[in-house]
Design an enzyme around this catalytic site. Structure first.
Site, PDB file in Angstrom:
ATOM      1  N   ASP A  47       3.864   0.609  12.111  1.00 48.56           N
ATOM      2  CA  ASP A  47       2.635   0.051  11.525  1.00 48.56           C
ATOM      3  C   ASP A  47       2.373  -1.386  11.990  1.00 48.56           C
ATOM      4  O   ASP A  47       1.283  -1.915  11.758  1.00 48.56           O
ATOM      5  CB  ASP A  47       2.704   0.090   9.989  1.00 48.56           C
ATOM      6  N   ARG A  79       0.383  14.713  12.550  1.00 51.56           N
ATOM      7  CA  ARG A  79       0.743  14.500  11.153  1.00 51.56           C
ATOM      8  C   ARG A  79       0.978  15.801  10.362  1.00 51.56           C
ATOM      9  O   ARG A  79       0.326  16.047   9.327  1.00 51.56           O
ATOM     10  CB  ARG A  79      -0.289  13.597  10.452  1.00 51.56           C
ATOM     11  N   ARG A 117      -9.116   0.082   3.710  1.00 51.18           N
ATOM     12  CA  ARG A 117      -8.225   1.044   3.053  1.00 51.18           C
ATOM     13  C   ARG A 117      -6.848   0.442   2.810  1.00 51.18           C
ATOM     14  O   ARG A 117      -6.100   0.907   1.949  1.00 51.18           O
ATOM     15  CB  ARG A 117      -8.062   2.293   3.928  1.00 51.18           C
ATOM     16  N   CYS A 123      -5.366   8.220   8.659  1.00 55.29           N
ATOM     17  CA  CYS A 123      -5.655   7.779  10.027  1.00 55.29           C
ATOM     18  C   CYS A 123      -5.300   8.864  11.039  1.00 55.29           C
ATOM     19  O   CYS A 123      -4.275   9.529  10.904  1.00 55.29           O
ATOM     20  CB  CYS A 123      -4.852   6.520  10.363  1.00 55.29           C
ATOM     21  N   LYS A 136       0.829  -1.213   0.000  1.00 54.27           N
ATOM     22  CA  LYS A 136       0.000   0.000   0.000  1.00 54.27           C
ATOM     23  C   LYS A 136       0.861   1.260   0.000  1.00 54.27           C
ATOM     24  O   LYS A 136       0.664   2.146  -0.837  1.00 54.27           O
ATOM     25  CB  LYS A 136      -0.916   0.015   1.232  1.00 54.27           C
ATOM     26  N   ASN A 137       1.806   1.337   0.927  1.00 54.12           N
ATOM     27  CA  ASN A 137       2.539   2.597   1.090  1.00 54.12           C
ATOM     28  C   ASN A 137       3.520   2.875  -0.041  1.00 54.12           C
ATOM     29  O   ASN A 137       4.070   3.967  -0.135  1.00 54.12           O
ATOM     30  CB  ASN A 137       3.213   2.653   2.466  1.00 54.12           C
TER      31      ASN A 137
HETATM   32  N1  EPU Z   1       6.662  14.572  10.550  1.00 55.10           N
HETATM   33  C1  EPU Z   1       6.787  15.911  10.822  1.00 55.10           C
HETATM   34  N2  EPU Z   1       6.709  16.787   9.771  1.00 55.10           N
HETATM   35  C2  EPU Z   1       6.529  16.380   8.505  1.00 55.10           C
HETATM   36  C3  EPU Z   1       6.409  14.999   8.224  1.00 55.10           C
HETATM   37  C4  EPU Z   1       6.475  14.113   9.275  1.00 55.10           C
HETATM   38  O1  EPU Z   1       6.945  16.318  11.963  1.00 55.10           O
HETATM   39  O2  EPU Z   1       6.477  17.224   7.619  1.00 55.10           O
HETATM   40  C5  EPU Z   1       6.730  13.607  11.653  1.00 55.10           C
HETATM   41  C6  EPU Z   1       5.406  12.877  11.855  1.00 55.10           C
HETATM   42  O3  EPU Z   1       4.527  13.627  12.646  1.00 55.10           O
HETATM   43  C7  EPU Z   1       5.859  11.585  12.496  1.00 55.10           C
HETATM   44  C8  EPU Z   1       7.220  11.319  11.855  1.00 55.10           C
HETATM   45  O4  EPU Z   1       7.631  12.581  11.317  1.00 55.10           O
HETATM   46  O5  EPU Z   1       6.019  11.769  13.866  1.00 55.10           O
HETATM   47  C9  EPU Z   1       7.246  10.298  10.764  1.00 55.10           C
HETATM   48  O6  EPU Z   1       6.288  10.627   9.769  1.00 55.10           O
HETATM   49  P1  EPU Z   1       6.433  10.198   8.243  1.00 55.10           P
HETATM   50  O7  EPU Z   1       6.394  11.428   7.426  1.00 55.10           O
HETATM   51  O8  EPU Z   1       7.572   9.257   8.100  1.00 55.10           O
HETATM   52  O9  EPU Z   1       5.076   9.414   8.022  1.00 55.10           O
HETATM   53  P2  EPU Z   1       4.129   9.475   6.771  1.00 55.10           P
HETATM   54  O10 EPU Z   1       4.915   9.593   5.520  1.00 55.10           O
HETATM   55  O11 EPU Z   1       3.017  10.454   6.992  1.00 55.10           O
HETATM   56  C10 EPU Z   1       4.180   6.918   6.291  1.00 55.10           C
HETATM   57  C11 EPU Z   1       3.154   5.843   6.165  1.00 55.10           C
HETATM   58  C12 EPU Z   1       2.608   5.505   7.550  1.00 55.10           C
HETATM   59  C13 EPU Z   1       3.757   5.071   8.449  1.00 55.10           C
HETATM   60  C14 EPU Z   1       4.828   6.169   8.495  1.00 55.10           C
HETATM   61  C15 EPU Z   1       6.057   5.762   9.280  1.00 55.10           C
HETATM   62  C16 EPU Z   1       2.207   6.315   3.999  1.00 55.10           C
HETATM   63  C17 EPU Z   1       1.050   6.807   3.219  1.00 55.10           C
HETATM   64  N3  EPU Z   1       2.060   6.329   5.322  1.00 55.10           N
HETATM   65  O12 EPU Z   1       3.483   8.041   6.841  1.00 55.10           O
HETATM   66  O13 EPU Z   1       1.744   4.404   7.352  1.00 55.10           O
HETATM   67  O14 EPU Z   1       3.283   4.869   9.758  1.00 55.10           O
HETATM   68  O15 EPU Z   1       5.238   6.481   7.142  1.00 55.10           O
HETATM   69  O16 EPU Z   1       6.599   4.598   8.773  1.00 55.10           O
HETATM   70  O17 EPU Z   1       3.206   5.883   3.461  1.00 55.10           O
HETATM   71  C18 EPU Z   1      -0.076   3.000   7.822  1.00 55.10           C
HETATM   72  O18 EPU Z   1       0.197   2.400   6.779  1.00 55.10           O
HETATM   73  O19 EPU Z   1      -0.886   2.578   8.677  1.00 55.10           O
HETATM   74  C19 EPU Z   1       0.590   4.271   8.079  1.00 55.10           C
HETATM   75  C20 EPU Z   1       0.127   5.166   8.945  1.00 55.10           C
END
Ligand code: EPU
Length: 417
Positions: free
Chosen positions: A304, A121, A396, A116, A22-23
């Site tokens: 995750d 975020r 999802r 979620c 998915k990701n």
């Molecule tokens: N963060 C910031 N600022 C930003 C971006 C991130 O402070 O601009 C912080 C977040 O708040 C968090 C940390 O950095 O504390 C990590 O966030 P990251 O950006 O790595 O997460 P993401 O890209 O929003 C993806 C996956 C998530 C998974 C995380 C961590 C997707 C669509 N989502 O989220 O997947 O938990 O990486 O591995 O790729 C799931 O599949 O259930 C899911 C939530």
């Protein structure tokens, strides 16, 4: 209302085929619009997040064909329109249209994404990256306009190794002038998969999978054929389920090295695993040792899988601890596990779990995607009936979860009540 009903205490045996990640897929599909010609992506999971991205692409004018596990995106008819807020809010990954549209048209107007509710975020690191490339960001409530006369490669240090920011900056930088270097980049396999697609399209990206990614801008990107990697989180969820109630349960079509941190934790508690080249066979053991896990960026233990793993810890003999370091709000499954009989106490970002405990089926809620997966795992070992509400979260991210689990002997049904 759609619910999942599970009659627990069944032994699961047979083979479960893991779908495309998915990701990864949710970033590959927006990335496809950067090309000037058709991009074919195969091994795409059939989940509602992909339906939402397809809707967004079509709203921009792209022609999208879906056939079994493939998706063909013809980006030629796309125009750089504003994506309706109702679509952007359907999922987190809508934010990848920011990087892709900015890269292609040097301008994008986007609403804050959905997804979620597992923490605040923010997207500040994505926006800082775009600004470093020369874009100007304006923000009106939850609507962002990012615009640049031209994007110019530069060095970008990420304060946090964010998956989303790393991918979004890559998407914006592939057509920038000169070289962009992302330092403290996230190293998740999904990032390598996205960089591989972009390189197949003609981009020049090196270092994906390490903490320094270099992107040399190119003027044009062409169509290509690409494959989504297997979903390590779906695979991990089924491995955990296998340790809970599997008998020679084969988790097939996986890349075991993507699951190293989980495999080593499973081995530490005493799980019976036969790790093959692209599969793992798992058997439930009579008893498990307790352990501690701390979620970390890849290759650490994935956040995750923390929620499903908590269910396994309820079956370990003694005291285990789970510390969540990525998301502030990823313990919403705990009250429901407690309602099923689990002995869990939560202090700050750490949960202490006492086991082994017999779980008892009841009505529970999938508060988010992976909390939903935890509820499914709990329902499969609980006595009696577990009814899971808010199943749209589960759908999802897990392709055909009911069919897959039924095929290995689970008594699980999707019902309208
Ligand atoms: N963060 C910031 N600022 C930003 C971006 C991130 O402070 O601009 C912080 C977040 O708040 C968090 C940390 O950095 O504390 C990590 O966030 P990251 O950006 O790595 O997460 P993401 O890209 O929003 C993806 C996956 C998530 C998974 C995380 C961590 C997707 C669509 N989502 O989220 O997947 O938990 O990486 O591995 O790729 C799931 O599949 O259930 C899911 C939530």
């Amino acid at each position: 209302m759609k619910v999942l009903e599970i009659m627990g205490e069944q032994e699961l045996t047979g083979s479960l085929r893991v779908s495309g990640a998915k990701n990864s897929a949710v970033a590959l599909i927006p990335a496809a619009l950067l090309a000037d010609d058709d991009v074919t992506i195969c091994n795409v999971p059939d989940i509602t997040d992909i339906d939402s991205l397809t809707e967004i692409l079509e709203s921009l004018g792209a022609k999208v064909k879906r056939a079994s596990e493939s998706i063909i995106v013809d980006p030629k008819p796309i125009s750089n329109k504003e994506i309706p807020e109702s679509l952007a809010k359907k999922l987190r990954a809508s934010y990848y249209f920011m990087g892709a549209l900015l890269g292609k048209y040097k301008k994008v107007t986007m609403y804050f994404p959905g997804g979620c509710s597992i923490g605040e975020r923010p997207i500040d690191l994505h926006l800082k990256g775009f600004e470093a490339l020369g874009a100007h960001v304006t923000n009106d409530k939850n609507k962002y306009t990012v615009e640049a006369e031209k994007l110019i490669g530069t060095n970008i240090y990420l304060d946090i190794a964010s998956v989303g920011a790393t991918i979004n900056i890559m998407l914006a930088a592939v057509k920038a002038e000169g070289v962009t270097e992302i330092d403290n980049a996230a190293k998740e396999p999904e990032i390598v998969n996205v960089a591989t697609l972009l390189n197949n399209m003609g981009a020049k990206i090196t270092g994906a999978g390490t903490s320094t990614i270099k992107i040399t801008g190119v003027e044009e990107l062409h169509g290509c054929f690409h494959e989504v990697i297997p979903d390590r989180i779906e695979a991990g969820t089924y491995l955990i389920i296998g340790a809970l109630c599997g008998k020679n349960l084969k988790i097939d079509n996986i890349i075991p090295e993507h699951l190293d941190s989980l495999i080593s934790k499973l081995q530490e508690i005493g799980a019976d695993l036969d790790v093959g080249v692209d599969y793992i066979i798992v058997n439930k053991e009579e008893s498990y040792k307790p352990t501690n896990i701390k979620t970390l960026v890849y290759p650490g233990f994935p956040t995750d899988l923390q929620q499903p793993f908590t269910v396994l810890l309820t079956q370990c003999s003694g005291k285990s601890k789970v510390t969540e370091t990525i998301w502030e709000n990823r313990f919403m499954h705990l009250p429901y596990l407690q309602a099923m009989g689990a002995e869990i106490s939560l202090k700050g970002q750490s949960a202490t779990i006492l086991g082994p405990i017999e779980l008892i089926g009841t009505r529970v809620k999938a508060t988010d995607l992976r909390a939903g997966a935890a509820m499914v795992a709990a329902g499969l070992i609980a006595s009696g009936k577990t009814t899971i509400t808010n199943v749209e979260h589960i759908l999802r991210g897990y392709e055909q979860i009911v069919e897959k689990l039924s095929s290995v002997g689970a008594k699980i049904e999707s019902k309208e009540i």
